[in-house]
Design an enzyme around this catalytic site. Sequence first.
Site, mmCIF file in Angstrom:
data_model
loop_
_atom_site.group_PDB
_atom_site.id
_atom_site.type_symbol
_atom_site.label_atom_id
_atom_site.label_comp_id
_atom_site.label_asym_id
_atom_site.label_seq_id
_atom_site.Cartn_x
_atom_site.Cartn_y
_atom_site.Cartn_z
ATOM 1 N N HIS A 54 0.943 -1.174 0.054
ATOM 2 C CA HIS A 54 -0.113 -0.079 -0.041
ATOM 3 C C HIS A 54 0.811 1.366 0.029
ATOM 4 O O HIS A 54 2.109 1.244 0.079
ATOM 5 C CB HIS A 54 -0.883 -0.037 1.222
ATOM 6 N N HIS A 56 1.423 3.816 1.932
ATOM 7 C CA HIS A 56 1.804 4.672 3.135
ATOM 8 C C HIS A 56 3.503 4.939 3.061
ATOM 9 O O HIS A 56 4.066 3.937 2.542
ATOM 10 C CB HIS A 56 1.541 4.086 4.363
ATOM 11 N N ASP A 58 5.873 4.880 4.970
ATOM 12 C CA ASP A 58 6.784 3.901 5.759
ATOM 13 C C ASP A 58 6.502 2.683 5.173
ATOM 14 O O ASP A 58 7.328 1.233 5.557
ATOM 15 C CB ASP A 58 6.290 3.705 7.208
ATOM 16 N N HIS A 59 6.360 2.472 3.733
ATOM 17 C CA HIS A 59 6.085 1.238 2.936
ATOM 18 C C HIS A 59 6.774 1.517 1.717
ATOM 19 O O HIS A 59 7.080 0.500 1.079
ATOM 20 C CB HIS A 59 4.670 0.729 2.744
ATOM 21 N N HIS A 113 -7.392 -1.169 6.060
ATOM 22 C CA HIS A 113 -6.216 -0.210 6.273
ATOM 23 C C HIS A 113 -6.036 1.007 5.236
ATOM 24 O O HIS A 113 -6.348 2.083 5.555
ATOM 25 C CB HIS A 113 -5.001 -1.003 6.548
ATOM 26 N N ASP A 137 0.099 -3.836 6.109
ATOM 27 C CA ASP A 137 -0.371 -3.389 7.559
ATOM 28 C C ASP A 137 -2.023 -3.888 7.571
ATOM 29 O O ASP A 137 -2.845 -3.302 8.215
ATOM 30 C CB ASP A 137 -0.450 -1.774 7.599
ATOM 31 N N HIS A 175 5.222 -4.619 10.694
ATOM 32 C CA HIS A 175 5.820 -3.741 11.828
ATOM 33 C C HIS A 175 5.753 -5.020 12.977
ATOM 34 O O HIS A 175 5.274 -5.772 13.047
ATOM 35 C CB HIS A 175 4.276 -2.749 12.266
HETATM 36 FE FE FE Z 1 2.892 0.884 8.087
HETATM 37 ZN ZN ZN Z 2 0.222 1.634 6.719
#
Ligand code: FE
Ligand code: ZN
Length: 257
Positions: A54, A56, A58-59, A113, A137, A175
């Site tokens: 996805h 985001h 942090d990905h 998410h 996530d 995570h």
């Molecule tokens: Fe994340």
């Molecule tokens: Zn995420």
Amino acid sequence: MQVYRIPVLSDNYIFLLHDRDRHIAAVVDPAQAEPVLQQVRSLGAELTAIFNTHHHSDHVGGNQELIDRYPQLKVYGGAEDRGRIPGQQVFLRSGDRVNFAGRTAEIFFVPGHTKAHIAYYFPANNPGETGELFCGDTLFAGGCGRLFEGTPAQMVASLEQLRNLPDNTRVWCAHEYTLKNLQFAIGVDGDNPDLQRRLGEVKEARSRSQPTVPSSIGIEKKTNPFLRWDFPNLQSAANTHDSVQTFARLRGMKDRF
Ligand code: FE
Ligand code: ZN
């Protein structure tokens, strides 16, 4: 296919998939580029693909730098993420297939998410192998992602697809949230002996800074409250007999935990 886990930022995992025969590697959700480049170099491999779950940051935070370094690599992501994943070239939908290292991943569309989230599932090819699930996530060890762009009903449908996978499937979530997740879980499913045992094991592992990922579908089915919306204990903790309502209330309680 060898899977390497690279811890980055405060609690993210990047996963590097290595094909030893062909000397190539693929990366799942590169939050950052540099740790990936280091690992790829130390394997003497060439990076040929980014598999994003996805959009985001942090990905996908490392996407552009990896593309700059390996201009031939292909960037995969969900069809609904068009315009949100840097460099995306392949737009995947439910049921699509992706090949890597002699294995074929099935794509699951798992909104909740985010509205575009996908998961990559590599079934076992032969008896010595395990299935490998890269679920970003959506499903966490002991928990699940927050609902930023989806409804509880969507998330239940998404998690149900993952719950149906074979018990020995390894769950590579993005995570290290397991301890906090299980501390919440014990409050809503405290009579569950598998959960009590797991919480003890995870406390012990984390006190020695050991990772708790990968988990497995079998462990999650027994201990993760967000896969147990149809179990009496969880329904009574949520004070309802409706599965989606159970999930929604548990998710709401976890948001405030
Ligand atoms: Fe994340
Ligand atoms: Zn995420």
